[in-house]
Design an enzyme around this catalytic site. Structure first.
Site, PDB file in Angstrom:
ATOM      1  N   ASN A 193       0.857  -1.179   0.000  1.00 54.53           N
ATOM      2  CA  ASN A 193       0.000   0.000   0.000  1.00 54.53           C
ATOM      3  C   ASN A 193       0.897   1.235   0.000  1.00 54.53           C
ATOM      4  OD1 ASN A 193       0.780   0.598   2.714  1.00 54.53           O
ATOM      5  ND2 ASN A 193      -0.895  -0.657   3.520  1.00 54.53           N
TER       6      ASN A 193
ATOM      7  N   ASP B 102      -5.846  -7.827   0.573  1.00 52.72           N
ATOM      8  CA  ASP B 102      -5.917  -9.280   0.367  1.00 52.72           C
ATOM      9  C   ASP B 102      -6.719  -9.599  -0.887  1.00 52.72           C
ATOM     10  OD1 ASP B 102      -4.580  -9.549   2.789  1.00 52.72           O
ATOM     11  OD2 ASP B 102      -6.410  -9.862   3.951  1.00 52.72           O
TER      12      ASP B 102
ATOM     13  N   GLU C 250       3.343   1.570   2.988  1.00 50.95           N
ATOM     14  CA  GLU C 250       4.409   0.567   2.916  1.00 50.95           C
ATOM     15  C   GLU C 250       5.407   0.914   1.814  1.00 50.95           C
ATOM     16  OE1 GLU C 250       1.335  -2.975   4.356  1.00 50.95           O
ATOM     17  OE2 GLU C 250       1.821  -2.688   2.236  1.00 50.95           O
TER      18      GLU C 250
END
Length: 332
Positions: free
Chosen positions: A215, A284, A218
């Site tokens: 993301n 996910d 990150e």
């Protein structure tokens, strides 16, 4: 590299898709298994013991989280999926295995360790708002013997029919070094696409992966930690991708959509969802959908747009709700 913007649905809509989902695709998910527990109720008063709200509990429910949620998303797309990881000899582990069994996820590579609790995150809710989150976990690296047992199981599965592998790394110890590089090298040797959802700031463990899907937070941490600074994605993205020797970086940005970085392009896809209720588990869903699409032979850009469409569906629901193929097909 200039940043190109594209319609979030165009290529996925125009690429032929199977009407019954990805029944012929086999995915292996490796990573940190979790149980997401939700407690919901109403608050009408403040405790006389301390300045905290008193919650009257009305209901409780549980979802598969972490790598287990990735597996459920794969299963929701009608693909075959196996999962590899570690859970404890506890009630949370039993609940998690029951959830996986009900969705026909193959758990032959799941190891139960009595010395290690199953990771459980409990979210206490009132009126669709989180009051507090309780994390029960052990983030220590796996013992060498346990890691070797897990790798042996994974290698046996890779010797069979696996079309893509997902490393779902939540930094809870299952994918500690040297595990990721061992799996990446084996997948490259066999020509199996491997995708990584990273959580650690040092991405050197993921060198050579097919695609990495951080993301925005990150990505910034990784780019800064690897001396690429806080530059724009169109600058830092290509530099990080080249250093990682991966085919693609897909940087998810919540309500701002996602950016795909490859050797030849840096392309931004806007978010499709008109309403965002809960982003839990959206990453996910993205990596699960992308892995299934690539394994089925769909080109990268249409596969990313399919993943973007899938994310737009799950963020409209509370909790880590897996994607369902009928909903995705209907949205496209």
């Amino acid at each position: 590299m200039p940043l190109t913007r594209t319609n979030g649905r165009h290529a996925a809509k125009n690429h032929p898709l199977p009407q019954n989902g990805f029944c012929g695709v086999n995915i292996l998910v490796v990573g940190d298994l979790m149980l997401d527990r939700y407690i919901d109720g109403e608050v009408h008063r403040i405790s006389p013991e301390a300045p905290i709200p008193v919650l009257t509990v009305q209901r409780e429910w549980m979802f598969a989280g972490g790598a287990a949620n990735v597996a459920l998303n794969v299963a929701g797309l009608n693909a075959k999926v196996g999962i590899a990881g570690v859970i404890g000899e506890d009630s949370s582990g039993c609940h998690l295995q029951d959830i996986l069994a009900r969705t026909r996820v193959d758990t032959q590579c799941v190891i139960r360790d009595p010395a290690r609790p199953t990771t459980r995150k409990t979210r206490v809710m009132s009126g669709h708002h989180q009051i507090v989150r309780l994390d029960e976990e052990c983030s220590d690296h796996l013992e060498t013997e346990l890691q070797n047992e897990l790798l042996d199981k994974i290698m046996r599965v890779l010797s069979g029919a696996v079309d893509a592998v997902v490393l779902s790394d939540y930094a809870k110890g299952v994918l500690a070094d040297p595990c990721p590089q061992i799996i990446i090298r084996e997948c490259k040797r066999r020509g199996i696409p491997l995708l990584v959802d990273p959580k650690r700031p040092d991405y050197s463990a993921y060198l050579g992966a097919t695609c990495i899907t951080p993301n925005q937070k990150e990505f910034r941490a990784a780019a800064s930690g690897m001396s690429f600074g806080q530059a724009d994605i169109s600058v830092a993205g290509p530099a990080l991708r080249e250093w990682l020797d991966c085919n693609a970086l897909l940087i998810t940005q919540g309500s701002n959509g996602m950016t795909l970085v490859t050797r030849d392009q840096c392309r931004h896809l806007p978010a499709i969802a008109e309403e965002v209720f809960d982003v839990s588990g959206a990453g996910d869903t993205v990596i699960a959908t992308l892995s299934v699409a690539l394994a089925a032979g769909i080109p990268l850009l249409p596969a990313v747009e399919l993943a973007n469409a899938a994310a737009s569906i799950v963020v409209k629901h509370a909790g880590t709700t897996p994607i369902a193929w009928r909903d995705l097909l209907g949205s496209i």
